[in-house]
Design an enzyme around this catalytic site. Sequence first.
Site, PDB file in Angstrom:
ATOM      1  N   GLU A   1      -1.606  11.529  -2.531  1.00 32.91           N
ATOM      2  CA  GLU A   1      -0.468  11.656  -1.619  1.00 32.91           C
ATOM      3  C   GLU A   1       0.574  12.589  -2.257  1.00 32.91           C
ATOM      4  O   GLU A   1       0.836  12.520  -3.455  1.00 32.91           O
ATOM      5  CB  GLU A   1       0.147  10.281  -1.375  1.00 32.91           C
ATOM      6  CG  GLU A   1       1.367  10.309  -0.456  1.00 32.91           C
ATOM      7  CD  GLU A   1       2.002   8.935  -0.298  1.00 32.91           C
ATOM      8  OE1 GLU A   1       2.663   8.712   0.729  1.00 32.91           O
ATOM      9  OE2 GLU A   1       1.847   8.091  -1.213  1.00 32.91           O
TER      10      GLU A   1
ATOM     11  N   CYS B   1      -1.452   5.443   1.155  1.00 39.55           N
ATOM     12  CA  CYS B   1      -0.667   4.590   0.281  1.00 39.55           C
ATOM     13  C   CYS B   1      -0.241   3.270   0.914  1.00 39.55           C
ATOM     14  O   CYS B   1      -1.044   2.350   1.018  1.00 39.55           O
ATOM     15  CB  CYS B   1       0.551   5.386  -0.196  1.00 39.55           C
ATOM     16  SG  CYS B   1       1.314   4.694  -1.687  1.00 39.55           S
TER      17      CYS B   1
ATOM     18  N   LYS C   1       0.537   8.979   8.200  1.00 41.51           N
ATOM     19  CA  LYS C   1       0.923   7.717   7.582  1.00 41.51           C
ATOM     20  C   LYS C   1       1.661   6.901   8.632  1.00 41.51           C
ATOM     21  O   LYS C   1       2.597   7.396   9.272  1.00 41.51           O
ATOM     22  CB  LYS C   1       1.809   7.972   6.367  1.00 41.51           C
ATOM     23  CG  LYS C   1       2.112   6.716   5.550  1.00 41.51           C
ATOM     24  CD  LYS C   1       2.863   7.071   4.268  1.00 41.51           C
ATOM     25  CE  LYS C   1       3.048   5.859   3.375  1.00 41.51           C
ATOM     26  NZ  LYS C   1       3.701   6.219   2.094  1.00 41.51           N
TER      27      LYS C   1
END
Length: 568
Positions: free
Chosen positions: A296, A405, A371
């Site tokens: 990321e 993440c 995300k």
Amino acid sequence: MATSSNGKAGGAHGKKNTLPGMPQTPELLTPTAIPAHKLVLRTLKRVDFKAVKEIMDKVYSNMEGAWAQDEYNALLKKFPEGQICIEDNGQVVAAALAIIVQYSDFGDRHTYSKITGGGKFNTHNPDGDTLYGVDVFVDPEYRSLRLGRRLYDARKELCENLNLRAMVAGGRIPGYAAYANEMTPAKYVEMVRNKELTDPILTFQLSNDFYVRKLIRGYLPYDSESKAYATLLEWINVYYDEETDKLIGNQKSNVRIGIVQWQMRATKNLDDFFQQMEFFVDTVSGYKADCVLFPEFFNAPMMALTNEESPSVAIRSMAAFTEPIKTKMMELAVSYNINVIAGSMPLYDDGKLYNVSYLCRRDGTVDEQYKLHVTPDEASYWGMRGGDKLRCFDTDFGKIGILICYDVEFPELSRMLSDEGMKILFVPFWTDTKNSYQRVRLCAQARAIENECYVAITGSVGNLPRVENMDIQYSQSAVFSPSDFAFPHDAIVAEATPNTEMTLIADLDLDLLKDLNTSGAVRNLRDRRKDLYSVSWVKKTERDDELLAQGEERVVKTSSRRKAVSAG
């Protein structure tokens, strides 16, 4: 007269030697008193008919006894490789008989006579899609050896090797006769399935991974023990391939992945950054890997080139580099013949800032995953928003998912991807401290177990002194597996050295996931109580506005910016 182990008369010289204090072993329990077995699994032959007839006469003495020899010969002529037996010291003691049918020609309401062609077996279709179990029988004297399980395992292997969709059989329920006045056949089957009752045939079938499709009435009219009822049982071949295998270009069952534990370092310009990218793509592709995963915000060094003091302005300026970096990654994917998961990068679109991962396939196509969950830190420092779409991606090595993440800490997302067939989950992350990293790692390991998939995670290491809110990094890249006998004992396929720039190469066997789903010690996907709960997708974006409002309020009240601990 006692005999010694060599068969000669015993007497004084025939006594067994024992150590002082050790009790004399009774003669009946000595190895020489137990006949040795020598079991061989093979296909039946015509000369085996006499032995087969003797067993069938014993097993079916209260029905119609053994088949006629012409029926036996017809079956061997039609489908010789499907007739399996076990012999002990040269004597046939158990057998399993089968044909291949196109199941749609008969459907669930068939009878035994109909699907076997009245014993002529002219219903056998070499081009069919289903292995039909005609019969299984074991000499009563050998039932304690679990030979039936060996025969069923051999049938499953045959089904897989012939690329047949499933194995189907009509199963007698001989235990039902004792309960016929108390309950319906359906209730009896339910009781057996719930281990409340034991049926000599159905219990065995269920323990061999069959499930009951339905009950059939009149399957064997002369079966008085089962009251002419039978269970229609099915075992699904998870390796079945509907498409004819191609000579080249088939989807792989063994996948090699590479992940980059990326060193954050100052960069002079975009070309300098491209050189670093290409070095790792070149390195991983040299190991013939199918894909490579970057972390990321692996392009964070570009933020230092913006010369912006405000973190929110700097990351928006850095977003201008995203498109050329994506284009370069697409070129590298094609030229190095490797699928590239380009970590994640900021995307500034229509006045909104997102965090996006790009899947650059080696065939030149590209996809993206936003995300979905932004952390309070991302909202307050950068004003970042979450996306609103989740996708399961098709690749030339199977279905994959990408969760950036913090997203891996929400189990609903990976569960929905698993429902779409995901086999490998890729998690690019950025964390600054070990406790932040542990949240990502532990959740990733949980996702591997609960979804019966592999999970690969990678982050960045090093420091960026001139980049506020991304100045330090912590990472230990890893690949996780489910936890069962076929996988590593600690469910870790591979693991990098913490906080060291390096690559990690791992081979993943996708067939092991299929085995786990059907015969694992636990089967999380199959055992889900879908009758009680479900996970569904509902598009909502109000949470983004709440996080932004909270972040703005916190900035106003705080006299100086603090370095927030990132969750991902």
